[in-house]
Design an enzyme around this catalytic site. Structure first.
Site, short mmCIF file in Angstrom:
data_model
loop_
_atom_site.label_atom_id
_atom_site.label_comp_id
_atom_site.label_asym_id
_atom_site.label_seq_id
_atom_site.Cartn_x
_atom_site.Cartn_y
_atom_site.Cartn_z
N HIS A 26 -0.81 -1.05 -5.44
CA HIS A 26 -1.89 -0.32 -5.47
C HIS A 26 -1.67 1.05 -6.28
O HIS A 26 -0.66 1.53 -5.97
CB HIS A 26 -2.74 0.13 -4.24
CG HIS A 26 -2.08 1.02 -3.23
ND1 HIS A 26 -1.77 0.42 -2.00
CD2 HIS A 26 -1.73 2.05 -3.28
CE1 HIS A 26 -1.36 1.42 -1.11
NE2 HIS A 26 -1.30 2.56 -1.95
N GLU A 67 -6.69 -1.00 -3.95
CA GLU A 67 -6.23 -2.30 -3.25
C GLU A 67 -6.44 -3.32 -4.00
O GLU A 67 -7.42 -3.68 -4.43
CB GLU A 67 -6.65 -2.24 -1.90
CG GLU A 67 -6.23 -1.04 -0.93
CD GLU A 67 -5.02 -0.98 -0.24
OE1 GLU A 67 -4.01 -1.57 -0.72
OE2 GLU A 67 -5.02 -0.51 0.87
C1 GLP Z 1 -0.90 5.71 -0.95
C2 GLP Z 1 -1.79 6.86 -2.02
C3 GLP Z 1 -1.33 6.68 -3.24
C4 GLP Z 1 0.27 6.69 -3.10
C5 GLP Z 1 0.72 5.30 -2.55
C6 GLP Z 1 2.26 5.51 -2.20
O1 GLP Z 1 -1.85 5.21 -0.11
N1 GLP Z 1 -3.30 6.61 -1.93
O2 GLP Z 1 -1.67 7.59 -4.09
O3 GLP Z 1 0.61 6.61 -4.60
O4 GLP Z 1 0.15 5.11 -1.46
O5 GLP Z 1 2.43 6.59 -1.27
P1 GLP Z 1 3.77 7.22 -1.13
O6 GLP Z 1 4.13 8.02 -2.57
O7 GLP Z 1 3.78 8.02 -0.02
O8 GLP Z 1 4.97 6.28 -1.08
#
Ligand code: GLP
Length: 254
Positions: A150, A155
């Site tokens: 995603h 999603e």
């Molecule tokens: C989250 C956010 C995204 C992000 C992703 C990865 O749910 N909505 O914008 O890129 O998941 O998160 P992380 O960078 O903490 O791995």
């Protein structure tokens, strides 16, 4: 300057592999800072989560060293939980203030988030699209990627022409994001996110990822045929997209 260990192209995507998450931050910030110097009133799309934090630390250093100013920069964050109060320490507005905005000279009126206290998420989503358009569109978007590829909160299944809208978070995303909350029950069930279409409209995209936990998502984004079940793979269709990965995140593509 960021040291690039491997550099190659897959589809239209320029891939850069660096040694560590710190190097990822250095390289991405270097590109963004140069863009700000060239276009001081640049419109940035910004993401949250742990991925962009090293990039923001480096951008703060560029600002503190007097190399760049954000006084004419406009920002649009990619997503926000719904509903959530901006003073909640888990809101994306709060974390952006903590990790970037409170350390730089960006005027508050130049910072944009979907209105996650609005009684009408439909109206809030439409307003966000209008605001982005009125700003001339996003020049450069900095994104991360989720375990299921995603982007923002798109999603799977997510359509490539989707626009900003309310979405229900998957159980898996809520479980993964619960690391930032006291309990999983406290993770909001919904979010307002830019759509894939909104994201793909950005003139330039930088997607960052670090850590082995992201290696499968990176592999799928680059090698699966773009389809709603692999939202990240739609980036293959973008004309100006770059992935900046540490070695662990790139381990399945090297
Ligand atoms: C989250 C956010 C995204 C992000 C992703 C990865 O749910 N909505 O914008 O890129 O998941 O998160 P992380 O960078 O903490 O791995």
């Amino acid at each position: 300057m960021g040291i690039i260990l491997h550099q190659f192209k897959l589809h239209n995507i320029a891939i850069e592999v660096v040694d560590s998450k710190q190097e990822m931050g250095i390289r991405a910030a270097e590109i963004i800072a140069n863009k700000i110097i060239k276009k001081p009133n640049i419109v940035l799309g910004l993401s949250t989560g742990s991925t962009p934090v090293p990039v923001y630390s480096e951008l703060i250093s560029y600002y503190s060293d007097g190399v760049i100013s954000f006084k004419d920069v406009k920002t649009f964050n990619l997503d926000e939980y719904y509903p959530i109060d901006p003073s909640n320490s888990q809101s994306y507005q709060y974390t952006m203030r903590r990790d970037l905005f409170s350390h730089i000279d960006i005027p508050i009126e130049n910072i944009h988030f979907p209105d996650c206290l609005s009684h009408s998420p439909v109206e809030a989503s439409l307003n966000y699209e209008v605001l982005i358009e009125k700003s001339g569109g996003i020049d450069l978007l900095l994104g991360g990627i989720g375990h299921n590829t995603h982007i923002a909160f798109n999603e799977p299944p997510a359509q490539s022409d989707s626009r900003t809208r309310l979405i229900e978070l998957s159980d898996e995303t809520r479980r993964i994001n619960s690391r930032f909350f006291e309990t999983i029950e406290k993770v909001p069930k919904y979010a307002i996110t830019m759509g894939l279409g909104t994201i793909l409209d950005a003139k330039e995209i930088i997607l960052c990822a670090f850590g082995a936990a992201k290696s499968e998502a990176i592999y799928q984004a680059l090698f699966e045929k773009p389809n709603p079940n692999v939202p990240g793979a739609y980036l293959q269709n973008h004309q100006n997209c770059r992935f900046i990965l540490d070695q662990a995140a790139a381990s399945k593509i090297l």
